[in-house]
Design an enzyme around this catalytic site. Structure first.
Site, mmCIF file in Angstrom:
data_model
loop_
_atom_site.group_PDB
_atom_site.id
_atom_site.type_symbol
_atom_site.label_atom_id
_atom_site.label_comp_id
_atom_site.label_asym_id
_atom_site.label_seq_id
_atom_site.Cartn_x
_atom_site.Cartn_y
_atom_site.Cartn_z
ATOM 1 C CB CYS A 87 -0.920 -0.012 1.215
ATOM 2 S SG CYS A 87 -1.993 1.440 1.329
ATOM 3 C CB CYS A 230 -5.112 3.714 -4.550
ATOM 4 S SG CYS A 230 -4.176 2.177 -4.748
#
Length: 292
Positions: A87, A230
């Site tokens: 991530c 993101c």
């Protein structure tokens, strides 16, 4: 019923429940992760991040084999409880969490290696945030057709791997981008075996300003749904637009997401081209929650 000390953190609106578990003793169930991330009945987040010593879990020991200095492992879990390889926003917030809790020292300009399921990632602290070397990227997953709710026709996507899988779709306008309903997972044909994050991207007009490419995007994250940002998705989107734009496209990109702006750059290394991500990180509040 045990209590969990946690910190809420965010990077460009991508938010996380973070907690320290150096000895690797707290193994949350999928149901517990879902409860923590629930925005109505829990703390609310796009995922959980456990800070665990790499030596205490198998995935972390693999990271130590890659880099013996990767002392800490980022154990990231999606909203549904599934583990994620990487991530890009989370690793910046994770690094700030380690600093603020006295688990590492990292003056501005210095770099720390962090273990992830995608391998070791180097994070550099800057004056305004953090820069992450996401490592080598690859065209992977072909060009599946993408069907998103409220987009009139299926669109061709481009598979990009930046440590986790993405499919990027170019749209013609920001109006079209706004129409898409990403509360529902876009359908991919063929469907990747492990699923993929899906980015809908609009190139700016002009695309390049002062040598920097500009794009706007939204994302549906595998296992989490639509999020405000993101980091790896921003990198994948910039890589895809550069690929489509051809040889004249730049290696520096500014990516506008609903939660803010991220920087992406591509740069050569001895083992091939890497992609880097830069952006802010913030720890919002601390608390204690009872685990059911």
């Amino acid at each position: 019923m045990a209590d969990l000390q946690f910190t809420k953190g965010q990077g460009t609106g991508n938010d996380f429940v973070l907690f320290a578990d150096p000895a690797g003793e707290i193994d949350l169930t999928d149901t517990q992760v879902q409860a923590l991330c629930d925005r109505h009945f829990g703390i609310g987040a796009d995922g959980t991040i456990r800070a665990v010593l790499s030596s205490r879990i198998p995935e972390g020991r693999a990271a130590l084999d890659e880099d013996p200095d990767a002392e800490w492992f980022m154990d990231y879990r999606n909203v549904d409880g599934s583990p994620a390889e990487m991530c890009g926003n989370g690793i910046r917030v994770f690094t700030l969490f380690l600093i603020e809790n006295g688990l590492i020292e990292l003056p501005p300009g210095r770099t720390v290696p962090i273990g992830t399921r995608a391998g070791v990632r180097d994070v550099q602290r800057s004056g305004s945030g953090f820069q992450v070397d996401l490592g080598r990227w690859a065209l992977a997953g072909g060009e599946p057709l993408v069907r998103a709710k409220d987009l009139q026709v299926a669109r061709p996507g481009l598979g990009i791997d930046v440590g986790n899988p993405h499919v990027v779709v170019a749209l013609s306008s920001e109006d079209e981008l706004a129409e898409a309903d990403l509360a529902f997972a876009p359908q991919l044909d063929p469907e990747p075996a492990e699923g993929a994050n899906v980015e809908l991207v609009v190139p700016a007009d002009p695309l390049i300003v002062d040598g920097v490419g500009h794009i706007t995007m939204r994302v549906h994250e595998r296992g989490s749904g639509e999020t405000l940002s993101c980091g790896t998705g921003a990198a994948a989107a910039a890589l895809a637009i550069r690929h489509w734009a051809g040889a004249a496209a730049p290696h520096q990109w500014r990516v506008q997401l609903p939660g803010g702006v991220l920087g992406v750059r591509m740069f050569p290394t001895e083992d091939g081209e890497h992609v880097g991500l830069s952006g802010p990180a913030e720890l919002v509040f601390d608390g204690v929650v009872a685990l059911a």
